[in-house]
Every structure is written in C-alpha cells, then in structure tokens.
Enzyme design. Structure first.
Site, PDB file in Angstrom:
ATOM      1  CG  ASP A 155       9.929  25.063  22.564  1.00  0.00           C
ATOM      2  OD1 ASP A 155       9.749  24.341  21.559  1.00  0.00           O
ATOM      3  OD2 ASP A 155      10.666  26.056  22.564  1.00  0.00           O
ATOM      4  CE  LYS A 218      12.961  28.042  24.864  1.00  0.00           C
ATOM      5  NZ  LYS A 218      11.535  28.075  24.472  1.00  0.00           N
ATOM      6  CE  LYS A 254      13.591  28.462  21.279  1.00  0.00           C
ATOM      7  NZ  LYS A 254      12.157  28.138  21.120  1.00  0.00           N
TER       8      LYS A 254
END
Length: 318
Positions: A155, A218, A254
């Site tokens: 991430d 995300k 996400k």
C-alpha cells in the site's frame, strides 16, 4: 488475486478534460446512504462477504510481534466457529482478505500466518506512510524491503504535493517506479483524498495512479482528518469504471479510515455493486481497510444467530 495492471501511457489530454459535477456527486452519495439495506439472511450473507474483503489492519506505534500474531489468528478465524456452523457456513473457508501492517512487522505477519496455516496475503504500507514526504530513494527502498520480507501487497502513498501543484507527469513517474519495485507484489495506491483539495483532483489522481499500474486505488491512510467518504468514493469508482471502459483493465478499490460499523460495510458493498457490478464484490477487486469493523460485524452475526447481542467477553478480539 486478479491479473496485474500493466499500466498504460500517461494521457494528459484525458486528465486535462476532467470535470466533476460536485452537486450531482453529493446527491448520489446521499441517495446511497439513505437507501434501505438488506435484511435477515441476506444481510448475514452480505456481512460474511464483507468479512472476506477486510484488510485487517494494525498501524500503531505500539505494535508488537504478539499483537500481530493475534491479528493473524483472527484473520484466519474472523467469525466464531459455532456461529458459522449455525449458518452452515463453517466449511466455506471464510477468512479476512489480508493482514495490513507496517514494513517492520511484515516478517512477524508472514511467520504467524504460516504457523496457523493461512494463505491470505500480507499487505504492508510503505513509501513514507502516511505523509509520503520522505526522499524518493528512501520510499523505493522501503517498498523493496517489504517485498523482500514477504509482503505480497504494497500500500503505497502518493506525494500529495504533486497533485496540489498539478505535476501529473512527476506523479506518474514516481508511481511507475513504485510499481516496478513492487515486482510480483500487487500495488495499492493511497491517494490521501482528504488532502487533495477537490473532487476533480481526486478523479485526476485516480486516473494517473491507474495509468501508472496501480492494482487498487485506496482513499486514505486513516491518519488524515477526513478519510473514506461516499462522495470521494463515487468519484474514485467512476474513474475505475471509465478506465476499465477505455482500457479493459479492472482496477480494485479500497476505502479506508473511519469504517467501523456493519451498517457502513453494507453501504460500501451496495455502492460497489451498483456502480461497478458483481465482479467488484470480491477481495480481488474490493477491500475494506479497517481495524475495528470486524468486531461489529461479528456482533451482528451473533445477533442474527442467537437473537441477542453479545457481551464484550463473548467474542474474541482482533
């Protein structure tokens, strides 16, 4: 996991043409949140689906090997076995979607999951999380070390300065370098939407991230003052939809930060189904970044099975 996003050339013409109709986005976001949710057996089924999409997360300064081990055990057994048996779901292999930890804790998570015989991915935040303000060389090394230690998902956080100053080529080049350094690991790109200033910037940053090879985009680190919101999510998932229509490449989504209730999880699933379709209701293309959400989902499952709410000591903590 789904096929990797190979990335595309940077299309500055597409980015320059972006305009977001903010009032329309806000109306649609309000509509999604006020709609009646599913009930009874359907609700329980959707909640179990949500469990399989959770990135069970610990990103605290006091993380230790032991609380990472506990989190990994909870990821393998997210819902109490007797509750799953009562629903005839005990043999469906229901686990969390992934474990998400700091780079220094990746080895602990990999070892713990191996010890409990669980093959879910280990995700690691990297690239100067949460601010992304460290030198590029340092951020790339952080990615390399996390992958070396066994993380199969990274991430990354973008440098928000590049968005705020409109440096789209520089942003694209940085993310491309992170993508290359990830190797076989899937790359989830955190936009830090609370810091980006406008919905138009969020759409543009989403496009650049996908063009540069992001497998997921995300919303947030969970450390900003504003994290996952439905207006922001609508802009991001429509960027995903537009990118898929134009390139044929499916990119995951996400939301993260502040998602704590089972009711919210159902709303997120509804948004994905309505805006992107059933393919995006699986952990390959949808994750919920959360640390406390699972506890509330398990309480709702307990209530569904027993007709009463669990006391705090009835459910194992994550």
């Amino acid at each position: 996991m789904s096929a990797r996003n190979p990335g595309t050339d940077l299309d500055l013409g597409w980015i320059s043409r972006v305009q977001v109709n903010q009032p329309a986005v806000l109306r649609r976001a309000e509509q999604i949140q006020t709609r009646r949710t599913v009930k009874k057996d359907w609700q329980a089924a959707w909640l179990l689906r949500a469990v399989t999409c959770i990135d069970l997360t610990t990103l605290s300064g006091d993380d230790t090997a032991s609380n990472v081990h506990r989190l990994c055990f909870k990821a393998k057994h997210p819902i109490r076995e007797d509750l799953l048996r009562a629903m005839n779901m005990h043999d469906q292999g229901i686990t969390a979607g992934a474990i998400c930890v700091y780079p220094a804790r990746v080895c602990d998570a990999v070892q713990a999951l191996k010890a409990v015989g669980c093959k879910i991915p280990v995700a690691s935040v990297a690239t100067g999380f949460p601010a992304g303000q460290t030198h590029l060389k340092t951020r790339l090394e952080e990615v390399r070390l996390a992958v070396e230690d066994g993380a199969s998902e990274i991430d990354i956080v973008i440098n928000r300065t590049l968005v705020l100053t409109g440096q789209w080529e520089a942003l694209y080049d940085e993310i491309c370098q992170f993508h290359k350094t990830c190797g076989e690991a899937h790359m989830k790109t955190i936009l830090g939407t609370g810091d980006l200033g406008s919905l138009t910037n969020i759409y543009k940053a989403s496009l650049v991230a996908m063009m540069a090879g992001s497998d997921f985009i995300k919303t947030s680190t969970g450390k900003e003052s504003v994290n996952a919101t439905f207006p922001v999510a609508l802009v991001m998932v429509r960027a995903i939809r537009d990118f898929h229509r134009k390139t044929g490449i499916k990119v995951g989504f996400k939301p993260a930060g502040g998602i704590r209730s089972a009711k919210e999880a159902l709303t997120w699933l509804s948004l994905m189904k309505e805006e992107l379709g059933a393919d995006w209701l699986k952990p390959d293309l949808f994750r919920l970044g959360a640390s406390s959400l699972l506890g509330d989902i398990e309480r709702q499952i307990y209530h569904h099975v027993t007709g009463r709410y669990a006391a705090h000591h009835d459910l194992p903590m994550a």
